[in-house]
Design an enzyme around this catalytic site. Structure first.
Site, PDB file in Angstrom:
ATOM      1  N   LYS A   1      69.454  32.180 -26.603  1.00 51.38           N
ATOM      2  CA  LYS A   1      68.452  31.148 -26.314  1.00 51.38           C
ATOM      3  C   LYS A   1      68.074  30.446 -27.609  1.00 51.38           C
ATOM      4  CE  LYS A   1      66.014  29.121 -23.110  1.00 51.38           C
ATOM      5  NZ  LYS A   1      66.636  28.465 -21.977  1.00 51.38           N
TER       6      LYS A   1
ATOM      7  N   SER B   1      68.473  26.449 -17.696  1.00 50.56           N
ATOM      8  CA  SER B   1      67.161  27.014 -17.991  1.00 50.56           C
ATOM      9  C   SER B   1      66.196  26.734 -16.825  1.00 50.56           C
ATOM     10  CB  SER B   1      66.633  26.478 -19.319  1.00 50.56           C
ATOM     11  OG  SER B   1      65.715  27.393 -19.889  1.00 50.56           O
TER      12      SER B   1
END
Length: 582
Positions: free
Chosen positions: A189, A380
């Protein structure tokens, strides 16, 4: 007594005058809306060609109706697909004349290209004309039956490939004495790396390299399939080993990248295309009648842009829970709507907003089938709101996944020292100064925020495991913030099928046991006058939401500023870490 009656009369008069003014402005807004629509109408003559002039980024859906005031804005993919489909069956349309300019977005082009293939299957031709264009512009041209190019040596195009360039601000911020605290949940991430590092982390770089490889190979194979005289090997060699930067008209013809060299006027005369029978997309779109409802409707809901909390002003470029709940609740209660297709084109954003929207999707699913169709990116938060659907499609060039969490909190103590800024607090409560820019964050607070991010990450994974029926021992390999191409997403179970929005509509009809149906699109489109009227005449806010910076550099800064603003509103974000230049 007289004074009371006088006061009452004044107040009554003010109210009446106010109502009259309000009604008059409302009437003018409706009249303006009508005039706007009439101003772009143009009759379709016999033997007409639909003119597709492609430039700039292609959005999925435009919440604004076609307008004489904004007829120079790039048309949406929705408009193009509708127009091409309509033109295939329109006896007055003889063919399509495609002109690519400085266009961006290979995923959107591939979707439009598949619709052009359907148009050609109807027996009508598609001609492309290149003057000067981009890599994506040439990609679009390959879907034509024949590609013409200006004979001039200054007529040229680029073949650049697929890439991603990230700009890092860590050292810039340090020069001002600002440190950005970035907290991740998921080792891939990397959404906050541009503020906490000076280069990509090994995990993000590896992930990005894998995605770019998949997109690149898919794109080259599509070009070689479209240009049958050019092999995959030759196309790849051109992209990777050619000496010249620009491919001029002579080179393009020699390499079979185009078919003929002629000036545009000569091409138009040869094809019999006159000014009056070359109809623009905006003019042709205004002639398209709404789809009939049939025995029932399938609603197509476009969710495009970043996911963020509602702000004042017209919010056409963002996904908010306020907007989505209003639409999805209406569709859940509407008996005439038998199924819903949610078209998601979003890199994500607010974790809270994503969760609220996902809950609305879950509620909708209890009443009728929900099918997701993914655009260029559904990652996401964009994946979060998709995960609970009954069925998920992604386009061949979609990027998705990025199941992870990021938080960013600025610390300006260094700037305070440089500027001579001092603070002195009197406070009660352990965390009252937690978000104070001028005080360093305690290590205990940072550990707490990390736990918070991990909790939200766990919730995200739970949503995915529930929606996609993925076992707990498999989810870690799939998650960790990794971004996936559609081909890889299919293999690991994040999507059900690679297909178009048309495929998604057909699947929704199948799940709803419908053989006859119409479609209805949301959000409902509005004219500029309707938007201003609905937004209580906040003209400045409306215009600022519609107009983008012209400069690419300004546009990048605008995106970064919006990202920082979103983190200020909501510290916890589900946002895709990469941005790919296509």
């Amino acid at each position: 007594m007289r004074f009371r009656w006088f006061t009452f009369g004044c107040v009554t008069s003010i109210v009446i005058v106010g109502l009259i003014i309000f009604a008059s402005i409302a009437g003018l807004a409706k009249l303006g809306s009508s005039l706007e629509q009439k101003g772009i109408e143009k009759p379709v003559l016999q033997n007409s060609f639909l003119h597709l002039f492609l430039t700039g980024p292609i959005g999925e859906y435009n919440e604004m109706k076609n307008s004489v005031l904004f007829d120079d804005l790039p048309s949406s993919m929705f408009d193009m697909l509708n127009a091409i489909e309509k033109a295939a069956h329109d006896p007055k349309i003889e063919g399509i004349f495609l002109e690519p300019g400085a266009i961006m977005g290979i995923s959107a082009i591939q979707v439009i290209g598949e619709k052009l293939k359907e148009f050609k299957a109807s027996g009508k031709p598609v001609y492309a004309y290149i003057d000067v264009t981009s890599d994506a512009g040439y990609f679009a041209s390959t879907y034509a039956d024949k590609i013409f190019m200006t004979p001039s040596k200054s007529s040229e195009f680029l073949l650049t490939g697929v890439g991603s360039t990230m700009t890092f601000y860590k050292e810039t911020l340090e020069k001002f004495g600002i440190e950005m605290k970035v907290i991740h949940a998921g080792k891939y991430k990397g959404a906050g790396e541009t503020y906490s590092r000076t280069e990509l982390s090994p995990f993000t770089k590896k992930n990005l390299s894998e995605i770019l490889g998949d997109l690149y190979e898919t794109k080259l194979r599509i070009i070689s399939d479209n240009r049958q005289d050019v092999s995959y090997k030759d196309i790849k060699n051109l992209y990777e080993n050619r000496e010249e930067i620009f491919i001029n008209s002579e080179m393009a013809l020699e390499l079979n990248l185009v078919d003929e060299l002629h000036y545009k006027q000569d091409v138009m005369e040869t094809l019999g295309i006159k000014k009056d029978n070359l109809i623009s997309l905006s003019s042709y779109s205004s002639n398209i009648a709404p789809v009939a409802s049939g025995a029932g409707k399938i609603a197509v809901v476009y969710a495009e842009g970043g996911i963020q909390a509602s702000v004042s002003g017209f919010n056409a470029k963002a996904i908010t829970s306020e907007k989505m709940i209003k639409i999805l609740t209406k569709l859940r209660k509407d008996a005439s709507v038998k199924a819903v297709v949610l078209r998601v084109n979003s890199p994500g954003g607010s974790a809270l907003e994503s969760d609220i929207i996902a809950h609305a999707v879950k509620q909708l699913k209890t009443a009728k089938p929900v099918v997701v169709s993914m655009g260029s990116v559904a990652a996401s938060g964009g994946y979060y709101i998709s995960a609970l659907a009954d069925y998920i499609y992604a386009e061949p060039l979609t990027i998705t996944g990025s199941i992870g969490v990021v938080m960013m909190i600025p610390n300006a103590t260094g700037l305070g020292k440089k500027l001579g800024i001092h603070t002195d607090s009197v406070a009660r409560g352990k965390y009252v100064d937690l978000l104070n820019l001028w005080k360093p964050m305690p290590a205990s607070a940072q550990r707490s925020l990390q736990r918070n991010a991990e909790n939200i990450y766990t919730e995200f994974k739970d949503i995915v495991m529930t929606g996609r029926k993925i076992a707990p021992d498999k989810i870690t390999d799939i998650a960790e913030g990794r971004v996936w191409s559609s081909a890889k997403a299919l293999k690991i179970g994040l999507i059900d099928e690679v297909g178009s929005i048309d495929d998604a509509v057909k699947k929704a009809a199948e799940l709803a046991n419908m053989s006859v149906y119409g479609t209805e699109n949301y959000p409902k489109r509005k004219t500029l006058f309707e938007v201003i009227y609905d937004d209580k005449f906040n003209f400045g806010a409306v215009m600022s939401s519609l107009v983008k910076p012209e400069s690419r550099i300004l546009n990048e800064f605008d995106k970064e500023l919006k990202k920082v603003e979103n983190f200020q509103r909501d510290k916890i974000q589900l946002i895709c870490p990469v941005s790919i230049q296509q």
